[in-house]
Design an enzyme around this catalytic site. Structure first.
Site, PDB file in Angstrom:
ATOM      1  N   CYS A  24      -6.681  -9.346   2.407  1.00  0.00           N
ATOM      2  CA  CYS A  24      -7.487  -8.933   2.781  1.00  0.00           C
ATOM      3  C   CYS A  24      -9.248  -9.146   2.926  1.00  0.00           C
ATOM      4  CB  CYS A  24      -7.846  -7.400   1.410  1.00  0.00           C
ATOM      5  SG  CYS A  24      -6.916  -6.158   1.514  1.00  0.00           S
TER       6      CYS A  24
ATOM      7  N   VAL B  42       0.840  -1.224   0.018  1.00  0.00           N
ATOM      8  CA  VAL B  42      -0.140   0.129  -0.209  1.00  0.00           C
ATOM      9  C   VAL B  42       0.942   1.518  -0.542  1.00  0.00           C
ATOM     10  CG1 VAL B  42      -1.756   1.835   1.373  1.00  0.00           C
ATOM     11  CG2 VAL B  42      -1.485  -0.844   0.958  1.00  0.00           C
TER      12      VAL B  42
ATOM     13  N   ASP C   4      10.922   3.849   5.481  1.00  0.00           N
ATOM     14  CA  ASP C   4      10.462   2.407   5.702  1.00  0.00           C
ATOM     15  C   ASP C   4      11.922   1.585   6.886  1.00  0.00           C
ATOM     16  OD1 ASP C   4       9.287  -0.200   4.342  1.00  0.00           O
ATOM     17  OD2 ASP C   4      10.375  -0.976   5.386  1.00  0.00           O
TER      18      ASP C   4
ATOM     19  N   PHE D  81      -8.484   1.126  -1.426  1.00  0.00           N
ATOM     20  CA  PHE D  81      -8.817   0.231  -2.307  1.00  0.00           C
ATOM     21  C   PHE D  81      -8.147  -0.237  -3.301  1.00  0.00           C
ATOM     22  CE2 PHE D  81     -12.194   3.302  -0.641  1.00  0.00           C
ATOM     23  CZ  PHE D  81     -12.987   2.659   0.497  1.00  0.00           C
ATOM     24  N   LEU D  82      -7.828  -0.826  -2.870  1.00  0.00           N
ATOM     25  CA  LEU D  82      -6.784  -1.321  -4.303  1.00  0.00           C
ATOM     26  C   LEU D  82      -6.516  -2.743  -4.326  1.00  0.00           C
ATOM     27  CD1 LEU D  82      -3.247   0.621  -3.172  1.00  0.00           C
ATOM     28  CD2 LEU D  82      -4.908   1.935  -4.548  1.00  0.00           C
ATOM     29  N   ARG D  83      -6.929  -3.604  -5.550  1.00  0.00           N
ATOM     30  CA  ARG D  83      -6.776  -5.304  -5.451  1.00  0.00           C
ATOM     31  C   ARG D  83      -5.164  -4.836  -6.095  1.00  0.00           C
ATOM     32  NH1 ARG D  83     -10.795  -4.989 -10.533  1.00  0.00           N
ATOM     33  NH2 ARG D  83      -9.751  -2.494 -10.514  1.00  0.00           N
ATOM     34  N   GLU D  84      -4.328  -6.038  -6.151  1.00  0.00           N
ATOM     35  CA  GLU D  84      -3.659  -6.972  -6.116  1.00  0.00           C
ATOM     36  C   GLU D  84      -3.695  -6.761  -7.575  1.00  0.00           C
ATOM     37  OE1 GLU D  84      -1.150  -9.656  -3.640  1.00  0.00           O
ATOM     38  OE2 GLU D  84      -1.571  -9.031  -2.185  1.00  0.00           O
TER      39      GLU D  84
ATOM     40  N   GLY E 264     -15.347 -20.033  -7.522  1.00  0.00           N
ATOM     41  CA  GLY E 264     -14.604 -20.436  -7.327  1.00  0.00           C
ATOM     42  C   GLY E 264     -14.130 -21.313  -5.440  1.00  0.00           C
TER      43      GLY E 264
ATOM     44  N   THR F 106      -1.054  -4.033   9.523  1.00  0.00           N
ATOM     45  CA  THR F 106      -2.122  -3.340  10.899  1.00  0.00           C
ATOM     46  C   THR F 106      -2.601  -5.586  10.986  1.00  0.00           C
ATOM     47  OG1 THR F 106      -3.716  -2.689   9.589  1.00  0.00           O
ATOM     48  CG2 THR F 106      -2.536  -1.546  11.144  1.00  0.00           C
TER      49      THR F 106
HETATM   50  C1  UDX Z   1      -9.666  -7.434  -2.577  1.00  0.00           C
HETATM   51  C2  UDX Z   1     -10.510  -5.737  -2.635  1.00  0.00           C
HETATM   52  O1  UDX Z   1     -11.355  -6.315  -4.253  1.00  0.00           O
HETATM   53  C3  UDX Z   1      -9.713  -4.421  -2.605  1.00  0.00           C
HETATM   54  O2  UDX Z   1     -10.642  -3.918  -3.040  1.00  0.00           O
HETATM   55  C4  UDX Z   1      -8.965  -4.536  -1.583  1.00  0.00           C
HETATM   56  O3  UDX Z   1      -8.731  -3.000  -1.532  1.00  0.00           O
HETATM   57  C5  UDX Z   1      -8.208  -5.678  -0.998  1.00  0.00           C
HETATM   58  O4  UDX Z   1      -9.227  -7.219  -0.821  1.00  0.00           O
HETATM   59  P1  UDX Z   1      -7.606  -8.505  -3.760  1.00  0.00           P
HETATM   60  O5  UDX Z   1      -7.290  -8.898  -2.240  1.00  0.00           O
HETATM   61  O6  UDX Z   1      -6.444  -7.230  -3.942  1.00  0.00           O
HETATM   62  O7  UDX Z   1      -8.246  -6.995  -3.376  1.00  0.00           O
HETATM   63  O8  UDX Z   1      -8.521  -9.568  -4.309  1.00  0.00           O
HETATM   64  P2  UDX Z   1      -9.831  -9.952  -5.471  1.00  0.00           P
HETATM   65  O9  UDX Z   1      -9.085  -9.375  -6.765  1.00  0.00           O
HETATM   66  O10 UDX Z   1     -10.837  -8.578  -4.620  1.00  0.00           O
HETATM   67  O11 UDX Z   1     -10.186 -11.001  -5.072  1.00  0.00           O
HETATM   68  C6  UDX Z   1     -10.170 -11.499  -3.283  1.00  0.00           C
HETATM   69  C7  UDX Z   1     -11.127 -13.432  -3.689  1.00  0.00           C
HETATM   70  O12 UDX Z   1     -11.702 -13.396  -4.046  1.00  0.00           O
HETATM   71  C8  UDX Z   1      -9.856 -14.214  -4.061  1.00  0.00           C
HETATM   72  O13 UDX Z   1      -9.327 -14.970  -4.023  1.00  0.00           O
HETATM   73  C9  UDX Z   1     -10.120 -14.286  -5.886  1.00  0.00           C
HETATM   74  O14 UDX Z   1     -10.005 -14.853  -6.266  1.00  0.00           O
HETATM   75  C10 UDX Z   1     -11.607 -14.504  -5.602  1.00  0.00           C
HETATM   76  N1  UDX Z   1     -12.876 -14.348  -6.550  1.00  0.00           N
HETATM   77  C11 UDX Z   1     -12.648 -12.633  -7.025  1.00  0.00           C
HETATM   78  C12 UDX Z   1     -13.768 -14.997  -6.749  1.00  0.00           C
HETATM   79  O15 UDX Z   1     -13.769 -16.025  -6.041  1.00  0.00           O
HETATM   80  N2  UDX Z   1     -14.251 -14.914  -7.976  1.00  0.00           N
HETATM   81  C13 UDX Z   1     -14.989 -13.474  -8.663  1.00  0.00           C
HETATM   82  O16 UDX Z   1     -15.670 -13.508  -8.798  1.00  0.00           O
HETATM   83  C14 UDX Z   1     -13.303 -12.011  -8.084  1.00  0.00           C
END
Ligand code: UDX
Length: 454
Positions: free
Chosen positions: A264, A14, A33, A156-159, A257, A95
């Site tokens: 997160c 982040v 850091d 609200f960042l996605r990896e 899935g 955190t």
């Molecule tokens: C998430 C939130 O999207 C993001 O806004 C927040 O800031 C951090 O957490 P991230 O953890 O990077 O982001 O992953 P994300 O793309 O949201 O996927 C989360 C999980 O859901 C993964 O295990 C993914 O495989 C699963 N997933 C996602 C599904 O099984 N089906 C989907 O349609 C979408």
């Protein structure tokens, strides 16, 4: 727009994204850091995190002179041009979830302890990490400064798309009990032209959980619906397509899935449950969301058992299984709370012999810690490619939605396996392609898959 002097403490996923992106918006950013070796690597432009565009942005902003790295928050204070003080301090330290789902705030506390007293009057301290409701208030208490405001500005960042998400956000959320400070933080993002929600600190803190828990609920709902589809002979792909056209529902986040995971959603769902518990509110919907997800993993194991042995109670002892995809989702090398690994652990407990393959961990791939790819992950030995993993397997499981799995030469896999069974927990490989290759396809909630019945 005013260019501000911004200090970012913590150069993790982040913090580094925040620092590099704020620099690209024209601000002068100093990232701190405590890990001196990491700072030294960042100064050389070496980014350990696998995240599209991040390394390029760090290099570009560093050479433009807007982004620099120092060891320790204290050093950051004196690192701005002409020795002027930071105007905004972003807290981007970990955190982690401690015992009982309570976030561990020791890193935040230690930054405040280190630099709290040194901040110039009028500085705004911004909490970017996902923290329990009430943390902004707690941070203000720790600071003991009436001339320094605390603001919550959740990310609200996605990896896998963090830079894109930062620079093209659906919304900016800024919460504080000091509106002037909140507006100053919102102004940092003015160039992005995103809808901005200005609110109080508690609402901003809650909003992050509200969003992530809603997403988790959406996924648990879809996974439960896929199970129902199997029982009534419906097709989850058609059902989600149909409901997704309803703009109130939307097409996104509707793929079934092996369960949701990552750094997160699991952490945030448990943390919100904790928030609810301590507010004496029984959040049954959220508890059911989590329970459905836990159950989903077992459901995949049951599917494997049935497909391989023909019986719901059949034994998986010494059954060789190939696991394709071990990360928590495609496009990352992140294994934190990966459903694939949880399923692997259950399968191993049941006596199965596992071989894994993941395109994030092959020769030449760059991993999170910059190290060479491992030879095993969580006790699952890794093969160099999908075909080697499939050698002699009694079933091939697709656990992560890596695009490459769609286009594998499945007819070659068919010649490698001992038994022609593919369990596609992401419904990404075309079942007709598998059938043409002589493989039996088992997905989630798909019509005509012929879940091999007892
Ligand atoms: C998430 C939130 O999207 C993001 O806004 C927040 O800031 C951090 O957490 P991230 O953890 O990077 O982001 O992953 P994300 O793309 O949201 O996927 C989360 C999980 O859901 C993964 O295990 C993914 O495989 C699963 N997933 C996602 C599904 O099984 N089906 C989907 O349609 C979408």
């Amino acid at each position: 727009m005013f260019a501000r002097r911004v200090m970012v403490v913590g150069t993790g996923y982040v913090g580094l994204t925040t620092g590099a992106c704020l620099a690209s918006l024209g601000h002068e950013v100093v990232c701190a850091d405590i890990d001196a070796a990491k700072v030294e690597r960042l100064r050389r432009g070496v980014v350990d995190i696998v995240e599209p565009d991040l390394a390029e942005l760090v290099a570009e902003q560093t050479s433009a002179g807007r982004l620099s790295f120092v060891v320790g928050a204290g050093a950051a204070l004196g690192s701005f041009e002409d020795g002027r003080p930071a105007e905004v301090l972003f807290l981007c330290v970990p955190t982690p979830m401690g015992a009982g789902g309570v976030a561990d705030l020791r890193a935040v506390e230690s930054v405040i302890e280190e630099v709290g007293a040194e901040l110039a009057p009028g500085t705004v301290v911004v909490n970017k990490s996902t923290v329990p409701v009430g943390t902004a208030a707690r941070t203000a208490e720790l600071l003991e400064r009436t001339d320094v405001a605390v603001v919550s500005n959740p990310e609200f960042l996605r990896e896998g798309s963090a830079v894109k998400d930062f620079l093209g956000p659906d919304r900016i959320v800024v919460g504080s009990d000091n509106q002037d400070a909140a507006e100053r933080v919102a102004a940092l993002y003015a160039r992005l032209g995103a809808p901005t929600v200005l609110t109080d600190a508690a609402s901003a803190e809650l909003m992050k959980y509200a969003a992530n828990c809603f997403l988790a609920m959406k996924l648990s709902y879809v996974n439960a619906m896929a199970e129902l589809c199997e029982r009534v002979g419906a097709d989850i792909g058609d059902v989600t397509e149909g409901i997704g056209y309803d703009r109130r529902i939307g097409q996104a986040f509707l793929s079934p899935g092996p369960g949701w995971g990552g750094s997160c959603l699991p952490k945030d769902t448990h943390a919100l449950l904790q928030v609810a518990d301590s507010a004496d509110f029984e959040f049954r919907l959220l508890r059911a969301t989590i329970d459905t997800n836990t159950r989903q993993r077992q459901r995949i194991v049951d599917k494997v058992r049935l497909a391989v042995t023909g019986k719901r109670t059949g034994s998986l002892s010494r059954v060789r299984l190939a696991l394709l995809g071990l990360t928590f989702k495609a496009g990352t090398d992140d294994l934190r709370d990966s459903p694939a690994l949880a399923i692997a652990a259950l399968l191993r407990q049941a006596g199965a012999e596992l071989v894994g393959f993941d395109p994030a961990f092959v020769e030449g791939s760059k991993n999170r810690d910059g190290a060479a790819p491992p030879t095993e992950i969580d006790g699952v030995p890794l093969a160099a490619d999908a075909v080697s993993a499939a050698q002699g397997a009694e079933a091939v499981l697709v656990l992560t939605e890596w695009p490459m799995f769609r286009t594998l030469d499945w007819s070659v896999i068919a010649t490698a396996v001992k038994r022609p069974i593919v369990i596609d927990t992401r419904n990404i490989v075309d079942p007709a392609t598998l059938r043409r290759a002589g493989l039996t396809a088992v997905g989630l909630g798909r019509r005509g898959d012929g879940d091999i019945a007892e």
